[in-house]
Design a protein around this motif. Structure first.
Motif, PDB file in Angstrom:
ATOM      1  N   ARG A   1      -3.434  -3.695  -6.437  1.00  0.00           N
ATOM      2  CA  ARG A   1      -2.276  -2.840  -6.659  1.00  0.00           C
ATOM      3  C   ARG A   1      -1.704  -3.143  -8.042  1.00  0.00           C
TER       4      ARG A   1
ATOM      5  N   ASP B   1      -5.956   6.444 -14.441  1.00  0.00           N
ATOM      6  CA  ASP B   1      -5.214   7.707 -14.462  1.00  0.00           C
ATOM      7  C   ASP B   1      -4.681   7.995 -15.863  1.00  0.00           C
TER       8      ASP B   1
ATOM      9  N   ASP C   1       0.827  -1.208   0.000  1.00  0.00           N
ATOM     10  CA  ASP C   1       0.000   0.000   0.000  1.00  0.00           C
ATOM     11  C   ASP C   1       0.864   1.263   0.000  1.00  0.00           C
TER      12      ASP C   1
ATOM     13  N   PRO D   1      -1.113   3.581  -5.152  1.00  0.00           N
ATOM     14  CA  PRO D   1      -1.747   2.359  -4.634  1.00  0.00           C
ATOM     15  C   PRO D   1      -3.206   2.183  -5.059  1.00  0.00           C
ATOM     16  N   GLN D   2      -3.949   3.266  -5.221  1.00  0.00           N
ATOM     17  CA  GLN D   2      -5.380   3.124  -5.512  1.00  0.00           C
ATOM     18  C   GLN D   2      -5.727   3.411  -6.974  1.00  0.00           C
ATOM     19  N   ARG D   3      -4.732   3.384  -7.859  1.00  0.00           N
ATOM     20  CA  ARG D   3      -5.043   3.790  -9.228  1.00  0.00           C
ATOM     21  C   ARG D   3      -5.928   2.778  -9.956  1.00  0.00           C
ATOM     22  N   ASP D   4      -5.941   1.549  -9.494  1.00  0.00           N
ATOM     23  CA  ASP D   4      -6.861   0.537 -10.016  1.00  0.00           C
ATOM     24  C   ASP D   4      -7.668  -0.001  -8.845  1.00  0.00           C
ATOM     25  N   PRO D   5      -9.006   0.046  -8.924  1.00  0.00           N
ATOM     26  CA  PRO D   5      -9.819  -0.352  -7.762  1.00  0.00           C
ATOM     27  C   PRO D   5      -9.718  -1.840  -7.444  1.00  0.00           C
ATOM     28  N   ARG D   6      -9.219  -2.635  -8.380  1.00  0.00           N
ATOM     29  CA  ARG D   6      -9.209  -4.082  -8.149  1.00  0.00           C
ATOM     30  C   ARG D   6      -8.082  -4.533  -7.245  1.00  0.00           C
TER      31      ARG D   6
END
Lengths: 249, 249
Positions: B100, B143, A60, B93-98
């Motif tokens: 990392r 992004d 993370d 870390p959160q650029r893809d909701p599925r």
DNA sequence: GGAATAGTGTCTTTTAGACATTATGTA
DNA sequence: TACATAATGTCTAAAAGACACTATTCC
């Protein structure tokens, strides 16, 4: 990202085991030499070899954060804030003999620092003159020779058209200090008067403090002191001499 | 790479599940506009949104190879050889909701192409004018708006000091063709005579074919034809007008 | 012919680069 | 005092930018 192999219902054992790491290239000027921070590896592979500081990215954690964290953990250098930019990513399948490791390299420009100490994972940590590594006197672990070469070329290129050279000196600094940064990074000599004219004619590069003080590096007459200005890009650029100058300082 | 968490005896279930992908930004000039190739996503997340072509890296595949492969698979564009360079890596870390996902973006410069077709994973594929995306008329998945912005800035900057503008035209080309590349990428007008003087005075930028032919784009008197020269960097550079010109073509 | 582009040439301003000279600090 | 660097100024060459004018080709 495409939709291929979308790991929505994720099965770790079916997914290829990539490792993701960050490496950091810390460049500074020490004793009139462009220098890079290296750590001595304690473990295999390449145990006993010198390498760039770096380590595995937490799940993370932004990659840039990893670079900052490893710099502190491996070298004990605790610096409040400094310029850190992404260099590029190295992902050749066999670059690490253990497994597939995708490593993003970051580049930091720092003024001369107190001597680093070895940290958690590194046996030793110290600065090396880039010139010695380029001459082949030291060979780095993994593909770190290539990473360093890319980093040095980035630095040599970037001080041409940005104000980043100022990141290599403590402020306040003299124009002579700033000129020595260019000379050390490029490995050339510059005409002091022409250099000063260029810097002062570039809006926002430096700001005069209206006081005088000694150079950070050498003796002679003390010069006017400056601090970093607001500009980040240079118009016009300060271009490297085109390799028909004398060789070295 | 450090020695931390060295996965020598590797246990997949204990290692964080990173996904590694490559995205590709294909830029070209179509109808007098700098354009980018996008695919319409067929699956969640962002189903129905436009996105950059890309996909997951195979465990023994160089990331650049992934970019070339996905370009063919998703758009049916089969191009023998073209300029492809690494742009940068996106790993928030959160650029893809599925999960990392660490994605390395690559950048390709191509001359005008036949219309793409949708491939395996994409519902549709087509070129968009960068101007329209910059104006907010289209919003990209993940992004990818940021990636595209970085790619366009790289292109705008790189044609200043390299010969890459020639990658946007079929050879042979006229100096007018080459000038239109600069005008489309920068969104400015350049003085034809000054531009020709600069290009011809830069050794190795173009090589005269000693024949004449029509421009690839527009009518009028046909000009002398040129092909790409040996040089890759430009001395001196061809600098962008400093944003006090007229706005558009 | 009219329109659009190619190509040549000129003039001015800006910048780069070399270098001479004087000023001011340290050892 | 010897020496190193700072600072100012001058000269020349290169390059950028604006623009006038002619040439050629398509419609």
């Amino acid at each position: 990202m495409s939709d291929a192999v979308a790991p929505a219902g994720y099965d770790p054992s079916a997914y290829p085991p990539f490792a993701v790491t960050s490496d950091i290239v810390v460049l500074t000027i020490r004793g009139g030499e462009l220098s890079v921070l290296l750590v001595e590896r304690g473990n295999e592979p390449y145990a006993g070899c010198w390498a760039l500081p770096g380590g595995f990215v937490d799940i993370d954690e932004p990659g840039e954060e990893t670079a900052r964290r490893e710099l502190v953990e491996e070298t004990g250098l605790e610096i409040s804030s400094f310029h850190l930019e992404q260099l590029r990513t190295y992902s050749a399948p066999q670059r690490d003999p253990r497994m597939r490791v995708v490593s993003t390299a970051y580049l930091a420009f720092l003024p001369d620092l107190p001597a680093p100490v070895a940290g958690d994972d590194a046996a030793r940590a110290r600065f090396f003159a880039v010139r010695d590594i380029e001459a082949g006197e030291v060979t780095l672990a993994f593909d770190h020779d290539q990473i360093l070469a890319d980093a040095v070329e980035r630095a040599r290129s970037k001080i041409e058209y940005t104000t980043l050279a100022a990141a290599f000196v403590e402020k306040p600094f003299t124009l002579g200090d700033l000129r020595r940064v260019y000379e050390c990074v490029w490995g050339t000599r510059l005409h002091p008067s022409n250099f000063a004219r260029k810097v002062l004619s570039t809006p926002g590069f430096v700001r005069s403090l209206d006081v005088r003080g000694a150079s950070q590096f050498e003796g002679g007459r003390v010069g006017a002191l400056y601090e970093t200005g607001d500009a980040t890009v240079l118009h016009p650029a300060i271009l490297r001499p085109t390799a028909d100058e004398e060789d070295e300082r």
